[in-house]
Design an enzyme around this catalytic site. Structure first.
Site, PDB file in Angstrom:
ATOM      1  CB  ILE A   1       3.010  82.806   6.972  1.00 23.98           C
ATOM      2  CG1 ILE A   1       3.780  82.487   5.674  1.00 23.98           C
ATOM      3  CG2 ILE A   1       3.948  83.413   7.995  1.00 23.98           C
ATOM      4  CD1 ILE A   1       4.371  83.710   4.978  1.00 23.98           C
TER       5      ILE A   1
ATOM      6  CG  ASP B   1     -14.471  89.828   4.451  1.00 26.40           C
ATOM      7  OD1 ASP B   1     -13.407  90.486   4.541  1.00 26.40           O
ATOM      8  OD2 ASP B   1     -15.163  89.804   3.428  1.00 26.40           O
ATOM      9  CB  VAL B   2      -9.874  91.393   8.046  1.00 24.45           C
ATOM     10  CG1 VAL B   2      -9.459  90.244   8.952  1.00 24.45           C
ATOM     11  CG2 VAL B   2      -9.195  91.296   6.679  1.00 24.45           C
TER      12      VAL B   2
ATOM     13  CG  ASN C   1      -0.868  86.438   8.550  1.00 21.33           C
ATOM     14  OD1 ASN C   1       0.264  86.493   8.060  1.00 21.33           O
ATOM     15  ND2 ASN C   1      -1.744  85.497   8.187  1.00 21.33           N
TER      16      ASN C   1
ATOM     17  CE1 TYR D   1       0.744  91.338  -0.442  1.00 26.54           C
ATOM     18  CE2 TYR D   1       2.938  91.883  -1.239  1.00 26.54           C
ATOM     19  CZ  TYR D   1       2.119  91.256  -0.321  1.00 26.54           C
ATOM     20  OH  TYR D   1       2.684  90.545   0.722  1.00 26.54           O
TER      21      TYR D   1
HETATM   22  N1  NAD Z   1       4.688  84.481   1.372  1.00 26.57           N
HETATM   23  C1  NAD Z   1       5.515  85.529   1.235  1.00 26.57           C
HETATM   24  O1  NAD Z   1       6.528  85.506   0.513  1.00 26.57           O
HETATM   25  C2  NAD Z   1       5.226  86.804   1.981  1.00 26.57           C
HETATM   26  C3  NAD Z   1       6.203  87.803   2.014  1.00 26.57           C
HETATM   27  C4  NAD Z   1       5.963  88.990   2.700  1.00 26.57           C
HETATM   28  C5  NAD Z   1       4.765  89.161   3.360  1.00 26.57           C
HETATM   29  N2  NAD Z   1       3.817  88.179   3.313  1.00 26.57           N
HETATM   30  C6  NAD Z   1       2.570  88.411   4.043  1.00 26.57           C
HETATM   31  O2  NAD Z   1       2.404  87.374   4.982  1.00 26.57           O
HETATM   32  C7  NAD Z   1       1.002  87.150   5.196  1.00 26.57           C
HETATM   33  C8  NAD Z   1       0.676  85.678   4.975  1.00 26.57           C
HETATM   34  O3  NAD Z   1       1.036  85.318   3.662  1.00 26.57           O
HETATM   35  P1  NAD Z   1       0.931  83.830   3.099  1.00 26.57           P
HETATM   36  O4  NAD Z   1       2.075  83.629   2.190  1.00 26.57           O
HETATM   37  O5  NAD Z   1       0.700  82.866   4.237  1.00 26.57           O
HETATM   38  O6  NAD Z   1      -0.369  83.968   2.173  1.00 26.57           O
HETATM   39  P2  NAD Z   1      -1.839  83.344   2.281  1.00 26.57           P
HETATM   40  O7  NAD Z   1      -2.612  83.877   1.134  1.00 26.57           O
HETATM   41  O8  NAD Z   1      -1.772  81.875   2.450  1.00 26.57           O
HETATM   42  O9  NAD Z   1      -2.373  83.945   3.640  1.00 26.57           O
HETATM   43  C9  NAD Z   1      -3.317  84.951   3.735  1.00 26.57           C
HETATM   44  C10 NAD Z   1      -4.414  84.488   4.663  1.00 26.57           C
HETATM   45  O10 NAD Z   1      -5.348  85.570   4.773  1.00 26.57           O
HETATM   46  C11 NAD Z   1      -6.654  85.044   4.596  1.00 26.57           C
HETATM   47  N3  NAD Z   1      -7.537  86.081   4.085  1.00 26.57           N
HETATM   48  C12 NAD Z   1      -7.558  86.603   2.829  1.00 26.57           C
HETATM   49  N4  NAD Z   1      -8.546  87.506   2.746  1.00 26.57           N
HETATM   50  C13 NAD Z   1      -9.144  87.571   3.961  1.00 26.57           C
HETATM   51  C14 NAD Z   1     -10.217  88.325   4.498  1.00 26.57           C
HETATM   52  N5  NAD Z   1     -10.915  89.202   3.747  1.00 26.57           N
HETATM   53  N6  NAD Z   1     -10.557  88.146   5.796  1.00 26.57           N
HETATM   54  C15 NAD Z   1      -9.880  87.226   6.553  1.00 26.57           C
HETATM   55  N7  NAD Z   1      -8.873  86.482   6.107  1.00 26.57           N
HETATM   56  C16 NAD Z   1      -8.508  86.658   4.823  1.00 26.57           C
HETATM   57  C17 NAD Z   1      -6.483  83.888   3.619  1.00 26.57           C
HETATM   58  O11 NAD Z   1      -7.598  83.022   3.651  1.00 26.57           O
HETATM   59  C18 NAD Z   1      -5.189  83.268   4.127  1.00 26.57           C
HETATM   60  O12 NAD Z   1      -5.442  82.352   5.162  1.00 26.57           O
HETATM   61  C19 NAD Z   1       0.278  88.116   4.263  1.00 26.57           C
HETATM   62  O13 NAD Z   1      -0.014  89.304   4.944  1.00 26.57           O
HETATM   63  C20 NAD Z   1       1.323  88.383   3.188  1.00 26.57           C
HETATM   64  O14 NAD Z   1       1.090  89.607   2.540  1.00 26.57           O
HETATM   65  C21 NAD Z   1       4.020  87.002   2.654  1.00 26.57           C
END
Ligand code: NAD
Length: 247
Positions: free
Chosen positions: A17, A60-61, A87, A155
């Protein structure tokens, strides 16, 4: 192009996303920094080959040093920061289990990225946005926080914290012309997702709009919150889930 000459940072923009946010912000004219622990070069290249400008940074955030470096490199390269999309999160790797089986260590890891991360990133970009007297911070929450979705308490708690952070930061940053809002997506379907079938069916039945949610469904809200169209909107959480949670 609604974001011409704007500069956006998308944390967690290397895949799924977040990568789509980065590409679509760029398509609206923004110059984009992809800040991720993973390599975001491919997303940056794709934006570049479409005529946009992007920079991929290893960040790393959960580490303040990294977030300060991210800000510095963004300003060095693009001269300003207009948009921060918080994100990045620990999400896909989480094993669903009852709360009493979640270790204290795992709780701390999720909190460090999902709560401290948005705080540190907002703190890092604030001096630049304050100088500009403008800025848009968009925090990614989740409807799990509003529904109390079971079996990943750390979470869910972290995504509830994102809503609190959004509200309090909106009040603290408003006098500098900075808007802070959140988006709460529902269960999204993308190639990295492996949600249990029963859970997907349950979500689908509960939605007013009876179809699966795609990453693309979030783009309207992201562009709106990043653009001048939302200049008098702050402290809000927009639920984008096809009318399941009516918030
Ligand atoms: N997929 C869903 O159903 C859903 C629903 C609601 C909310 N979300 C939220 O949307 C966002 C994206 O989700 P997604 O499904 O693409 O998941 P994802 O795990 O693919 O995306 C998370 C991203 O954050 C990065 N990340 C993780 N730890 C990190 C760190 N310490 N520093 C920097 N980057 C870091 C990962 O490498 C990844 O690119 C997230 O915040 C998730 O909580 C997702």
């Amino acid at each position: 192009m609604r974001l011409k000459d704007k500069v956006a940072i998308v944390t967690g923009g290397a895949r799924h996303i977040g990568a789509l946010y980065a590409k679509r912000l760029a398509a609206e004219g923004a110059r984009v920094v992809i800040a991720d622990i993973l390599n975001g070069e491919e997303v940056a290249r794709e934006i570049g080959s479409g005529g946009g400008e992007a920079l991929a940074l290893k960040v790393d955030v959960s580490k303040e040093k990294d977030t300060l470096q991210m800000t510095q490199e963004t300003v060095d390269k693009f001269g300003r920061i207009d948009i921060l999309v918080n994100n990045a999160a620990i999400f896909l790797g989480i094993k669903r289990r009852p709360f009493y089986e979640i270790s204290a260590e795992e709780w701390d890891q999720v909190s460090a990225v999902n709560i401290k991360g948005p705080f540190l990133c907002a703190k890092a970009v604030f001096p630049q946005m304050k100088k500009q007297l403008s800025g848009k911070i968009i925090n990614i929450s989740s409807t799990t926080a509003l529904q109390g979705t079971p079996l990943f308490l750390h979470y869910v708690a972290s995504k509830a914290a994102v809503i609190g952070i959004t509200r309090a930061l909106a009040r603290e940053m408003g006098e500098y012309g900075i808007c802070v809002n959140a988006i709460a997506p529902g269960l999204i379907h993308h190639e990295g997702m492996n949600a249990p079938k029963e859970f997907t069916e349950f979500q689908l039945k509960a939605r007013s709009l009876r179809r699966l949610e795609a990453p693309e469904d979030l783009i309207g809200a992201i562009i709106y919150l990043a653009s001048p169209d939302s200049d008098f909107v702050t402290g809000q959480t927009i639920v984008v889930d096809g009318g399941n949670v009516l918030y």
